[in-house]
Design a protein around this motif. Structure first.
Motif, short mmCIF file in Angstrom:
data_model
loop_
_atom_site.label_atom_id
_atom_site.label_comp_id
_atom_site.label_asym_id
_atom_site.label_seq_id
_atom_site.Cartn_x
_atom_site.Cartn_y
_atom_site.Cartn_z
N SER A 304 0.81 -1.22 0.00
CA SER A 304 0.00 0.00 0.00
C SER A 304 0.84 1.26 0.00
N GLY A 305 2.16 1.13 0.09
CA GLY A 305 3.03 2.29 0.08
C GLY A 305 2.89 3.18 1.30
N LYS A 306 2.34 2.66 2.39
CA LYS A 306 2.04 3.50 3.55
C LYS A 306 3.19 3.61 4.54
N LEU A 307 4.26 2.85 4.35
CA LEU A 307 5.43 2.98 5.21
C LEU A 307 6.52 3.67 4.40
N LYS A 308 6.90 4.86 4.84
CA LYS A 308 7.73 5.73 4.01
C LYS A 308 9.23 5.53 4.21
N THR A 309 9.63 4.97 5.35
CA THR A 309 11.05 4.82 5.65
C THR A 309 11.34 3.40 6.11
N LEU A 310 12.61 3.02 6.03
CA LEU A 310 13.01 1.70 6.54
C LEU A 310 12.77 1.60 8.04
N ARG A 311 12.95 2.70 8.76
CA ARG A 311 12.71 2.66 10.20
C ARG A 311 11.24 2.36 10.49
N GLN A 312 10.35 2.94 9.72
CA GLN A 312 8.93 2.66 9.92
C GLN A 312 8.62 1.19 9.64
N VAL A 313 9.29 0.61 8.64
CA VAL A 313 9.08 -0.80 8.35
C VAL A 313 9.55 -1.67 9.53
N LEU A 314 10.72 -1.36 10.06
CA LEU A 314 11.25 -2.13 11.19
C LEU A 314 10.36 -1.96 12.42
N GLU A 315 9.87 -0.77 12.66
CA GLU A 315 8.97 -0.54 13.80
C GLU A 315 7.66 -1.29 13.62
N PHE A 316 7.20 -1.38 12.38
CA PHE A 316 5.99 -2.16 12.09
C PHE A 316 6.17 -3.62 12.53
N TYR A 317 7.31 -4.20 12.20
CA TYR A 317 7.56 -5.59 12.58
C TYR A 317 7.80 -5.74 14.08
N GLU A 318 8.40 -4.73 14.69
CA GLU A 318 8.57 -4.77 16.14
C GLU A 318 7.20 -4.80 16.84
N ASP A 319 6.27 -4.00 16.35
CA ASP A 319 4.93 -3.95 16.94
C ASP A 319 4.17 -5.25 16.76
N MET A 320 4.51 -6.01 15.74
CA MET A 320 3.78 -7.24 15.44
C MET A 320 3.86 -8.25 16.58
N ALA A 321 4.87 -8.12 17.43
CA ALA A 321 5.04 -9.09 18.53
C ALA A 321 3.89 -9.04 19.52
N GLY A 322 3.26 -7.86 19.70
CA GLY A 322 2.23 -7.78 20.73
C GLY A 322 1.00 -6.98 20.39
#
Length: 383
Positions: A304-322
């Motif tokens: 969807s192109g909604k994550l603009k930076t690599l940091r946002q992508v990594l934070e997205f996966y970090e959040d997936m844990a909980g």
């Protein structure tokens, strides 16, 4: 050797024997890209065919209103991807983030963020380096196999290239007839293909695929590292590589392309520019694992192109844990089990970002033709 050095680094940083075993096992599934590509038996690459494909790629003659080319959304300036969240094809003007719809407009946005064409020659490659170009997986939902079949789909698609000029079922016949009326194309096709009638939809697809297959970015610093040059990566990048393996990223982002080319449900938020929720493959909200190569050029990220930076992508996966997935149409129970097992730590993100940037290769082919046989604007209305 490089492999021994990485394993030693993994052993030093691992907190348990299980972590070492996991890192070593995943390492076997990460490697450099091949230095050359293979073509389908029925579509061998030749310099003439590649150059014909280049002309077609930049020629808006393939679009309904003759205003958009393949290059409009896959331009070398953006790593043969684009900087829009989701594509603006037909009735668009401008390039990259400056591209907008002309008014009045009745054309919707494209449904998804445009994949890069770089290295699509290797789509489907497994960790051992094996792949079949005739079965190469394409698109976010894997609905088509091979570059030959993929190349015709945007031409038939309403919002990408066809527009309202004609119905989908007559699109390819119309495009073929247009090309047959241009003497330069008749000459070029006859020099490449031996068919009695050289200009056909199949031959258009073969020429486009040959060009796209030639677009390689396979000599990144990471590739050089995996081929034995241990000094080419910094200590931070090596640390990031170790963290990438230990966190579970490589469970799906593996092989030479850093993709398993499989479908996974991640619950990424929809793009508000697309009026209907994108349910992905088979209405399951599953999307194909994208390559991690040349990320410098291919932002924004995800389907969807909604994550603009690599940091946002990594934070997205970090959040997936909980946390619950940000897409309200996806429940936590639907999330891919492999993704839920990831353990991405905030303190590792800087190093992982550094490692991901080692996958960039700036030496890819950026050649743009000075003109196209139709006499139309090169690349369509991109300036």
């Amino acid at each position: 050797m490089t492999t021994i050095a990485i394993i030693a680094c993994n052993r030093e940083k691992a907190q348990s024997a299980d972590e070492v075993d996991t890192a070593e096992a995943i390492l076997e599934e990460v490697s450099a890209l091949p230095e050359t590509f293979i073509s389908p038996e029925d579509n061998p690459a030749t310099p003439q065919k590649i150059e014909l494909g280049r002309l077609l790629f930049y020629d808006p003659i393939l679009s309904g209103a003759k205003d958009v080319a393949c290059a409009s959304c896959h331009h070398p300036e953006y790593g043969y991807a684009e900087s829009q969240e989701v594509s603006i094809g037909v009735n668009g003007i401008g390039l990259g983030e400056m591209r907008t719809f002309k008014q009045p407009n009745t054309i919707p946005f494209g449904r998804r963020n445009a994949h890069t064409i770089l290295n699509t020659a290797f789509n489907g490659i497994d960790p051992e380096g094996n792949y079949d170009p005739q079965k190469a997986p394409m698109f976010w939902d894997l609905r088509v196999e091979s570059l030959e079949n993929q190349s015709l789909e945007p031409i038939k698609n309403l919002e990408e290239m066809r527009g309202h000029s004609f119905q989908a079922e007559v699109t390819l016949d119309t495009v073929v007839n247009r090309l047959r009326s241009i003497p330069a194309y008749k000459q070029l096709f006859s020099e490449v293909f031996t068919d009695t009638e050289a200009i056909t939809a199949i031959n258009i697809s073969k020429a486009l695929a040959a060009f796209e297959r030639s677009l390689l970015a396979n000599n990144s610093r990471f590739d050089q590292y995996m081929r034995g040059d241990e000094a080419v990566l910094s200590s931070l990048e090596k640390e990031g590589f170790t963290a990438f393996l230990k966190s579970g990223c490589a469970t799906c982002h593996n092989g030479p392309m850093f993709s398993d080319f499989k479908l996974h449900v991640l619950g990424v938020v929809d793009n508000e520019k697309v009026k209907v929720s994108d349910a992905g493959a088979n209405n399951t909200y599953a999307f194909r694992t994208p390559t991690l190569r040349n990320l410098r050029y291919t932002d924004p990220y995800m389907h969807s192109g909604k994550l603009k930076t690599l940091r946002q992508v990594l934070e997205f996966y970090e959040d997936m844990a909980g946390k619950e997935p940000p897409n309200p149409h996806v429940t936590r129970e639907q999330l891919d089990p492999l993704a839920k097992k990831m353990r991405l730590r905030f303190k590792d993100m800087q190093a992982i970002e550094a490692f991901l940037n080692s996958l960039n290769d700036d030496t890819f082919d950026r050649k743009i033709p000075d003109s196209v046989p139709s006499g139309l604007k090169v690349g369509g209305n991109i300036d």
